[in-house]
Motif scaffolding. Structure first.
Motif, PDB file in Angstrom:
ATOM      1  N   TYR A   1     -11.868   1.569  -0.942  1.00  0.00           N
ATOM      2  CA  TYR A   1     -10.478   1.106  -1.092  1.00  0.00           C
ATOM      3  C   TYR A   1     -10.125   0.989  -2.577  1.00  0.00           C
ATOM      4  O   TYR A   1     -10.976   0.631  -3.400  1.00  0.00           O
ATOM      5  CB  TYR A   1     -10.281  -0.257  -0.431  1.00  0.00           C
TER       6      TYR A   1
ATOM      7  N   ALA B   1      -7.731  -3.488   1.082  1.00  0.00           N
ATOM      8  CA  ALA B   1      -8.512  -4.240   2.060  1.00  0.00           C
ATOM      9  C   ALA B   1      -8.462  -5.727   1.737  1.00  0.00           C
ATOM     10  O   ALA B   1      -8.261  -6.116   0.586  1.00  0.00           O
ATOM     11  CB  ALA B   1      -9.964  -3.765   2.063  1.00  0.00           C
TER      12      ALA B   1
ATOM     13  N   ARG C   1      -4.922   2.541  -0.870  1.00  0.00           N
ATOM     14  CA  ARG C   1      -5.554   1.907   0.289  1.00  0.00           C
ATOM     15  C   ARG C   1      -6.039   0.522  -0.118  1.00  0.00           C
ATOM     16  O   ARG C   1      -6.648   0.372  -1.189  1.00  0.00           O
ATOM     17  CB  ARG C   1      -6.752   2.737   0.774  1.00  0.00           C
TER      18      ARG C   1
ATOM     19  N   THR D   1       0.824  -1.210   0.000  1.00  0.00           N
ATOM     20  CA  THR D   1       0.000   0.000   0.000  1.00  0.00           C
ATOM     21  C   THR D   1       0.862   1.266   0.000  1.00  0.00           C
ATOM     22  O   THR D   1       0.510   2.262  -0.610  1.00  0.00           O
ATOM     23  CB  THR D   1      -0.913   0.021   1.233  1.00  0.00           C
TER      24      THR D   1
ATOM     25  N   LEU E   1      -2.573  -4.145   3.969  1.00  0.00           N
ATOM     26  CA  LEU E   1      -4.023  -4.156   3.756  1.00  0.00           C
ATOM     27  C   LEU E   1      -4.749  -4.169   5.093  1.00  0.00           C
ATOM     28  O   LEU E   1      -4.245  -4.686   6.083  1.00  0.00           O
ATOM     29  CB  LEU E   1      -4.432  -5.394   2.948  1.00  0.00           C
TER      30      LEU E   1
END
Ligand code: ZN
Ligand code: ZN
Length: 412
Positions: free
Chosen positions: A294, A247, A245, A239, A264
């Motif tokens: 995200y 996830a 961003r 990231t 993440l």
């Protein structure tokens, strides 16, 4: 632009699985076939040709890390995956609550799982109240499911070259940790572990939970067995490197751990169980929701590997069809056309005919506006061998993020 990586664990198969065809070749997968028609396929060697991968090493490679350089064991990622705070350089162990008996001044292991006790979280506090500051180390312990847990040691001069205190059998003494190399760090780590084991036993022996278990005729969880020492590597989060961003949606602790190491955020998804009973539609909903905030979403689906280990080709075929219908159906319906790149692959091959991971390359599917379409018309191992992406090693995440135009240039 959004990036979506979906990994079906152990997705790849062999023609010996179903009398001349793989489960994926036999499965009815209209959604994946449509993506293959519009996108491009290739074959991925998870680490390198001829390397038989574990799920941990292959996921590191898929995220762009070199497992040959950074990997010392899976315990570090499992500790991260159950939500512990783990930093680069920490030494991590997988742990079991066990039952020991004092006989002639020795602690004899009589049940390696303490009857699969359910009170791990109640015993956790007693362990974390131990003080190892006289040994110059900090630590934390977390109980996870049933008798399982993880231990994280932090301090100068520690290393992972130590043997397990888990004897891996019963009616034998609790094992002494021994240095596995001739170094001060290995000797010191072994000493710390043996002292920790002794103090853990003292803290657990007369714990109210264990007194109650004895009264009920159940084996007490009065010792901790440690195994699989591993150092948490210093990894640059994906990231950060790509300025995004990210996830993670997964059931299994190991995958959450690798994802956390990559920067993440792990999202709670009720019904994501990490087995064949997982709620695939729930995962699709969670992914769609995550994509609203995200840039990159990683979804891990485990059941394909479980069926492969069970040697159950029918179950693997049925689960692949469920992934197509229950996961990709609603996911593709909910996504904005042209607004995302998607990669679908496995982390290795788990042929039901073998029941273990093999080194065979895995089919990989790339879909999105920047992908040059090839001539493949369906998704399978066979089609992937004719795909426009050819054959490559790991690094799905760097490729995916680059198609989305995230990330730095290498050189001027
Ligand atoms: Zn795997
Ligand atoms: Zn496996």
């Amino acid at each position: 632009m959004r990036a979506i990586l979906v990994i079906a664990d152990g997705l790849g198969g062999r023609p010996t699985d179903m009398g001349g065809a793989t489960c994926l070749e036999r499965a009815r997968t209209p959604n994946l076939d449509e993506l293959a028609r519009k996108g491009a396929l290739g074959l991925m060697d998870p680490i390198a040709p001829g390397v038989r991968p574990g799920s941990d090493t292959s996921h590191l490679s898929i995220f762009g890390y070199d497992p040959l350089r950074v990997y010392t064991g899976r315990g570090a990622f499992e500790a991260l995956g159950i939500g512990m705070e783990v930093r680069g350089g920490d030494v991590c162990f997988r742990a079991n609550f066990a039952t020991v008996e004092e006989r002639d001044g020795r602690l004899i292991v009589v049940d390696r799982r303490a009857g699969r006790l359910a009170e791990g979280r109640e015993l956790e506090g007693a362990i974390n109240q131990l003080d190892l500051s006289d040994l110059g180390v900090g630590f934390s312990f977390r109980a996870s499911t049933e008798h399982r847990g993880a231990l994280v040691l932090r301090g100068e001069g520690l290393c992972a070259a130590v043997s397990d205190t888990d004897p891996h059998e019963t009616e034998v003494p609790l094992a002494e940790a021994r240095p596995l190399e001739d170094s001060e760090a290995a000797r010191r780590t072994a000493e710390v572990l043996n002292e920790f084991s002794r103090r853990a036993y003292e803290a657990l022996r007369d714990h109210p939970v264990n007194r109650r278990r004895r009264e009920e005729g159940k084996p007490p969880g009065n010792a901790l067995l440690l195994r699989g020492a591993a150092v948490m590597p210093h990894l640059e989060p994906v990231t950060e490197k790509y300025g995004i961003r990210g996830a993670c949606i997964a059931g299994g602790a190991l995958y959450k751990g690798v994802a956390r190491a990559a920067g993440l955020e792990v999202l709670p998804v009720p019904g994501a169980t990490g087995d064949l009973g997982t709620d695939l539609a729930g995962k699709a909903r969670a992914a769609l929701e995550a994509l609203e905030s995200y840039d990159f979403v990683f979804v891990h689906i485990k059941g394909t590997d479980n069926a492969g280990h069970d040697g159950d080709a029918q179950a693997k075929l049925g689960f692949i069809e469920r992934i197509d219908r229950e996961f990709f159906g609603p996911l593709l319906e909910g996504l904005e056309p042209g607004g995302f790149h998607l990669v679908f692959s496995g982390d290795h091959t788990t042929p039901p005919a073998v029941g273990e991971h093999t080194a065979d390359p895995v089919p990989a599917l790339f879909f999105g506006p920047a992908i040059r379409p090839d001539r493949t018309t369906g998704f399978s191992e066979r089609a992937a061998g004719e795909g426009g992406l050819g054959r490559f090693s790991g690094r799905l995440v760097p490729q995916l993020l680059s198609y989305c135009d995230f990330g730095p240039k290498f050189g001027a």
